[in-house]
Design an enzyme around this catalytic site. Structure first.
Site, short mmCIF file in Angstrom:
data_model
loop_
_atom_site.label_atom_id
_atom_site.label_comp_id
_atom_site.label_asym_id
_atom_site.label_seq_id
_atom_site.Cartn_x
_atom_site.Cartn_y
_atom_site.Cartn_z
CG HIS A 175 49.64 4.49 73.72
ND1 HIS A 175 48.91 4.20 72.59
CD2 HIS A 175 50.18 5.71 73.49
CE1 HIS A 175 49.00 5.21 71.73
NE2 HIS A 175 49.77 6.15 72.27
CB THR A 190 60.37 8.49 66.22
OG1 THR A 190 58.95 8.38 66.33
CG2 THR A 190 60.77 8.46 64.76
NE ARG A 236 64.14 13.15 68.40
CZ ARG A 236 64.85 13.82 69.30
NH1 ARG A 236 65.64 14.80 68.92
NH2 ARG A 236 64.78 13.51 70.58
CD GLU A 260 46.24 9.69 67.16
OE1 GLU A 260 46.52 10.44 68.10
OE2 GLU A 260 47.04 9.40 66.25
#
EC number: 3.5.4.-
Length: 351
Positions: free
Chosen positions: A23, A106, A108, A210
């Site tokens: 992670h 991500t 971009r 979360e």
């Protein structure tokens, strides 16, 4: 005095311990050294490295942590920036004894520089390829992230890219990560693209629970049977937790990616000894220790293992087992898992 003398030896154990990192957000993992290199390339932005890192003892709200990413994004606007960042981050993880790494980011686009989402992904893959060619001692894979703020259309685009590279990138792109501001969008917005990804054979690592009061949202995401859960902070907490959600996660043996420093510094967990690692470890549930954002939170994976061991009173043998068992939760093939287990056995100290 004795304790002070023992400290360097203890630190050596954690840094020499072979580790798996599952992670790690690429832009959150950029060290202050690399941030300074990026700042030097863009002096007109008037950014300094303290704006992108939370030092020892400091805390920020989750919202403030997410804002730090906006600053980091201003510094990584070209394929060259992304390539440099990828290589630096990989090298730093390898230097900390990480033998297998799944980076996530991500895609971009930047109109001003001509970087597209596709060239962004290609730059990360090139960084992974070059690191391998330079014999950096680490096996690196990539999960394409879906930022919740982008909504359903950006999610569909991310899945398309992931499917394309899943087929062409020699087992480097293995799955998708759903992350970003947990209060943005709704789980149902992402169901269709995530189901599509699953059908294509891509693995799913989903940030969930979360923040508090998200029971319905969490159940919707759990119904996708994710391959791993990111954080799961409020799944088991006494105030917000839900026995049926915990039962679901336990019954399906869904591994959790747990990030202690990140949760304490972003104030979703009040203190290390109250971290949900304690609960999941006590019920022998699959869990893997991770950094989340080693740059933003000024940490290393060896430091996270040391924190876990000292907070929850684990022996070296238990720490070793925690690291060894994490191999089972990687998204790469069974043959990669077998290779890593061999490597661990070869490196195992005598306790």
């Amino acid at each position: 005095m004795m304790e002070a003398e023992e400290q360097p030896w203890k630190t050596t154990f954690y840094s020499k311990l072979p580790k798996v990192e599952l992670h790690a957000h690429l832009n959150g993992s950029i060290s202050s050294n690399t941030i300074r290199k990026l700042i030097a390339k863009k002096p007109d932005l008037k950014i300094h490295d303290q704006m992108t890192m939370i030092d020892k003892g400091e805390k920020r709200t989750l919202e403030e942590c997410l804002q730090m990413f906006q600053i980091i994004h201003l510094l990584t606007t070209t394929p060259e920036d992304v390539l440099m960042v990828t290589k630096d981050v990989i090298k730093e993880f390898a230097d900390d004894g990480v033998k297998y790494l799944e980076l996530r980011s991500t895609p971009r686009g930047e109109d001003a520089t001509g970087m597209t989402k596709k060239t962004y992904v290609e730059s990360i893959l090139e960084g992974i390829k070059q690191s391998k060619e330079e014999n950096v001692d680490i096996d690196v894979r990539y999960l394409i992230s879906i930022d919740r703020r982008g909504g359903s259309s950006a999610a569909k685009e991310a899945v398309k890219l992931a499917e394309e590279f899943f087929l062409s990138a020699e087992d480097t792109v293995l799955g998708l990560d759903l992350s970003g501001d947990p209060s943005a969008g709704q789980a149902k917005d992402f169901l269709e693209p995530l189901l599509e990804a699953k059908k294509s054979g891509l693995k799913l690592a989903l940030h969930l629970s979360e923040i508090p009061n998200q029971k319905t949202e969490t159940q919707v995401l759990l119904n996708l049977f994710p391959d791993r859960i990111g954080h799961g902070t409020f799944l088991s907490s006494s105030e917000e937790g839900s026995p049926d959600l915990v039962d679901f996660v336990r019954q399906h043996q869904i591994p959790l990616e747990l990030c202690l420093t990140s949760n304490v510094k972003s104030q979703t967990v009040p203190a290390y000894d109250q971290h949900h690692f304690g609960f999941w470890y006590s019920v022998a549930h699959p869990a893997v220790i991770c950094t989340d954002d080693k740059g933003v939170f000024a940490t290393r994976l060896s430091q996270e293992y040391q924190l876990v061991a000292e907070t929850f009173h684990l022996t070296q043998s238990q720490v070793w087992d925690l690291s060894y068992e994490s191999i089972s939760y990687i998204f790469a093939s069974d043959s990669t898992k077998a290779d890593l287990r061999k490597k661990w056995s070869h490196l195992k100290p005598h306790f």
